[in-house]
Design a protein around this motif. Structure first.
Motif, PDB file in Angstrom:
ATOM      1  N   VAL A  78      68.693 -46.753 -42.471  1.00 34.69           N
ATOM      2  CA  VAL A  78      68.026 -46.663 -43.775  1.00 34.69           C
ATOM      3  C   VAL A  78      69.060 -46.473 -44.882  1.00 34.69           C
ATOM      4  O   VAL A  78      69.001 -47.141 -45.916  1.00 34.69           O
ATOM      5  CB  VAL A  78      66.979 -45.521 -43.778  1.00 34.69           C
ATOM      6  N   ARG A  79      70.029 -45.583 -44.664  1.00 35.10           N
ATOM      7  CA  ARG A  79      71.062 -45.346 -45.674  1.00 35.10           C
ATOM      8  C   ARG A  79      71.888 -46.612 -45.935  1.00 35.10           C
ATOM      9  O   ARG A  79      72.210 -46.932 -47.083  1.00 35.10           O
ATOM     10  CB  ARG A  79      71.967 -44.191 -45.267  1.00 35.10           C
ATOM     11  N   LEU A  81      70.921 -49.733 -45.569  1.00 35.57           N
ATOM     12  CA  LEU A  81      70.092 -50.699 -46.308  1.00 35.57           C
ATOM     13  C   LEU A  81      69.871 -50.245 -47.750  1.00 35.57           C
ATOM     14  O   LEU A  81      69.883 -51.069 -48.671  1.00 35.57           O
ATOM     15  CB  LEU A  81      68.762 -50.918 -45.589  1.00 35.57           C
ATOM     16  N   GLU A  82      69.688 -48.962 -47.969  1.00 38.59           N
ATOM     17  CA  GLU A  82      69.551 -48.467 -49.348  1.00 38.59           C
ATOM     18  C   GLU A  82      70.814 -48.753 -50.153  1.00 38.59           C
ATOM     19  O   GLU A  82      70.747 -49.143 -51.314  1.00 38.59           O
ATOM     20  CB  GLU A  82      69.257 -46.965 -49.347  1.00 38.59           C
ATOM     21  N   ALA A  83      71.995 -48.593 -49.531  1.00 41.83           N
ATOM     22  CA  ALA A  83      73.252 -48.856 -50.223  1.00 41.83           C
ATOM     23  C   ALA A  83      73.459 -50.347 -50.481  1.00 41.83           C
ATOM     24  O   ALA A  83      74.058 -50.736 -51.480  1.00 41.83           O
ATOM     25  CB  ALA A  83      74.422 -48.302 -49.406  1.00 41.83           C
ATOM     26  N   LEU A  85      71.111 -52.574 -51.096  1.00 40.42           N
ATOM     27  CA  LEU A  85      70.116 -53.095 -52.043  1.00 40.42           C
ATOM     28  C   LEU A  85      69.734 -54.548 -51.754  1.00 40.42           C
ATOM     29  O   LEU A  85      69.851 -55.420 -52.612  1.00 40.42           O
ATOM     30  CB  LEU A  85      70.632 -52.988 -53.479  1.00 40.42           C
ATOM     31  N   PHE A 104      61.615 -50.613 -43.218  1.00 40.52           N
ATOM     32  CA  PHE A 104      62.281 -50.383 -44.494  1.00 40.52           C
ATOM     33  C   PHE A 104      61.841 -51.431 -45.520  1.00 40.52           C
ATOM     34  O   PHE A 104      61.511 -51.113 -46.666  1.00 40.52           O
ATOM     35  CB  PHE A 104      63.804 -50.448 -44.289  1.00 40.52           C
ATOM     36  N   ARG A 108      59.404 -51.181 -49.129  1.00 36.20           N
ATOM     37  CA  ARG A 108      59.993 -51.485 -50.437  1.00 36.20           C
ATOM     38  C   ARG A 108      59.647 -52.880 -50.953  1.00 36.20           C
ATOM     39  O   ARG A 108      60.223 -53.343 -51.924  1.00 36.20           O
ATOM     40  CB  ARG A 108      61.512 -51.320 -50.349  1.00 36.20           C
TER      41      ARG A 108
END
Length: 194
Positions: A78-79, A81-83, A85, A104, A108
């Motif tokens: 998750v981290r 993929l969040e980074a 974007l 994920f 979103r």
């Protein structure tokens, strides 16, 4: 941060390296390709034959629980993929690790494409369990990257956009010459799927 497309897969294979590299080269100016792998995955192939390289390509190895070739997604996925974007997530098949990326993306509202070899016309090659798994999870994707001709028609029964990314020559399109000539050069492809 630059917009990106994220490939999420627990699998490392020599036939994926050219796919990732070609995809990265085809990206518009200012975009990047991010490949997310479990950090503890091992392969029988040398690392240099598996690891893609391009100016706009990043590899993120994330912690994942599991043994052998089965990995479960964790907070590191998750981290990562969040980074990254991502504007699109491309996942390989429906492994538990890849399903973490699907979760994920759905949360979103990011489109998801699955790379698969399983489809309606070849379902007899796969167990009923695999067929059911693909039919269920195929209801949550937005497109297909078909690794073989049969994969264009998903088991979910949905009509989805698809693109061909076959990793082997389609024997139906290869026609050897009817007669041998000494001036012709013949190329043959040999490979393996692991």
């Amino acid at each position: 941060p630059l917009p990106s497309v994220a490939f999420v897969t627990p699998h490392k294979a020599t036939y994926f390296k050219p796919l990732y590299e070609a995809f990265a080269r085809a990206q518009p100016e200012g975009w990047r390709t991010v490949v997310v792998w479990p950090e503890h995955h091992r392969s029988e192939h040398p690392l240099e034959s598996l690891t893609p390289s391009a100016a706009n390509l990043e590899i993120r190895r994330v912690a994942a629980r599991g043994q052998g070739r089965t990995f479960l997604p964790g907070a590191d996925l998750v981290r990562a993929l969040e980074a990254a974007l991502p504007r699109l997530i491309v996942m390989h098949e429906y492994s538990p690790f890849s399903l973490g990326a699907l979760w994920f993306a759905r949360k979103r509202k990011i489109p998801v494409v699955v790379v698969t070899e399983v489809g309606r016309r070849n379902r007899g090659f796969f167990s009923r369990r695999t067929q059911g798994w693909h039919a269920f999870w195929g209801r949550f994707i937005d497109g297909i990257a078909a690794a073989c001709p049969a994969a264009h028609e998903p088991l979910s029964g949905r009509s989805l956009p698809s693109v061909a990314i076959y990793h082997a020559m389609d024997s139906r399109s290869y026609r050897p010459p009817e007669r041998k000539t000494h001036s012709a050069v013949t190329f043959a492809y040999l490979g393996q799927l692991i």
